[in-house]
Motif scaffolding. Structure first.
Motif, mmCIF file in Angstrom:
data_model
loop_
_atom_site.group_PDB
_atom_site.id
_atom_site.type_symbol
_atom_site.label_atom_id
_atom_site.label_comp_id
_atom_site.label_asym_id
_atom_site.label_seq_id
_atom_site.Cartn_x
_atom_site.Cartn_y
_atom_site.Cartn_z
ATOM 1 N N GLN A 104 27.811 22.085 7.024
ATOM 2 C CA GLN A 104 28.256 20.903 7.569
ATOM 3 C C GLN A 104 29.598 20.396 7.032
ATOM 4 O OE1 GLN A 104 25.450 17.399 7.661
ATOM 5 N NE2 GLN A 104 24.093 18.537 9.005
ATOM 6 N N ILE A 105 29.662 20.668 5.744
ATOM 7 C CA ILE A 105 30.931 20.556 5.039
ATOM 8 C C ILE A 105 32.023 21.722 5.113
ATOM 9 C CG2 ILE A 105 30.076 18.771 3.533
ATOM 10 C CD1 ILE A 105 30.285 21.051 1.138
ATOM 11 N N LYS A 129 33.691 15.097 1.021
ATOM 12 C CA LYS A 129 33.281 15.813 2.264
ATOM 13 C C LYS A 129 31.803 15.635 2.172
ATOM 14 C CE LYS A 129 36.344 19.758 3.237
ATOM 15 N NZ LYS A 129 36.224 21.303 3.114
ATOM 16 N N ARG A 132 30.656 12.232 2.557
ATOM 17 C CA ARG A 132 31.072 11.750 4.127
ATOM 18 C C ARG A 132 29.843 12.354 4.679
ATOM 19 N NH1 ARG A 132 35.188 14.507 5.977
ATOM 20 N NH2 ARG A 132 36.375 13.554 4.102
ATOM 21 N N VAL A 133 29.244 13.408 4.626
ATOM 22 C CA VAL A 133 28.208 14.194 5.341
ATOM 23 C C VAL A 133 26.758 13.313 4.835
ATOM 24 C CG1 VAL A 133 26.731 15.993 5.780
ATOM 25 C CG2 VAL A 133 29.133 16.232 5.831
#
Length: 142
Positions: A104-105, A129, A132-133
Motif C-alpha cells: 500500500q505504501i 506514507k 497516511r495508510v
C-alpha cells in the motif's frame, strides 16, 4: 536451375590467430628504437605501484593520528522504540500484514520489516506514507 553434380564439402582447416599489434603500437616502438640507435634523447620513466593499490595502503597519511585519537562513536540514526511500537500496534489494529502495508505504501516488505525491528534508517517520506495508510500519527504525540 538444378545442380546435377555430386555434393562436396570443404574440409580445409580454419586457423584463427591473435590479432597482430596495431600500426600505432608498431610506430611508437619503431620511433623509440630509432631514437636509441641514433643516440637521440630517450627518457624512460619507472612507474612505481602503477595500476595497484599497494602504495595507498602502506603509506601513512597525515590524518592517521587524528583517526586514532577519535573517540566519538559514529553510527546511523535508528528507528526509535516509540515509533516501532506505534507502527506495530497500528498495523495490527488495521489487520494488515507487513507485506500488505508495504504494497500500500509502494515499498518492499523488507522496508516495513526493518522499521518494525528497529534496523531501518528513518526516512520521513516513508514514515508519512505509513501514517497516511494506517490513519494514525506514528511520530510524536498521538
Amino acid at each position: 536451375m538444378s545442380f546435377t553434380g555430386p555434393i562436396r564439402q570443404d574440409w580445409e582447416p580454419v586457423v584463427v590467430r591473435k590479432k597482430a599489434p596495431t600500426a600505432a603500437a608498431k610506430r611508437d616502438e619503431k620511433a623509440v628504437n630509432t631514437a636509441r640507435r641514433t643516440g637521440g634523447a630517450v627518457e624512460t620513466v619507472k612507474k612505481y605501484n602503477a595500476g595497484s593499490n599497494k602504495g595507498a595502503s602502506t603509506s601513512t597519511g597525515l590524518n592517521t593520528k587524528k583517526l586514532d585519537d577519535e573517540t566519538e562513536v559514529l553510527a546511523h540514526e535508528k528507528v526509535s522504540t516509540d515509533l516501532r511500537k506505534n507502527l506495530i500496534a497500528a498495523r495490527m489494529e488495521k489487520k494488515l500484514t507487513q507485506a500488505q502495508l508495504a504494497q500500500q505504501i509502494n515499498e518492499k516488505p523488507q522496508v516495513v520489516q526493518e522499521y518494525e525491528s528497529g534496523k531501518a534508517i528513518p526516512n520521513q517520506q516513508i514514515i508519512s506514507k505509513m501514517e497516511r495508510v494506517l490513519g494514525v500519527k506514528l511520530r510524536g504525540k498521538k
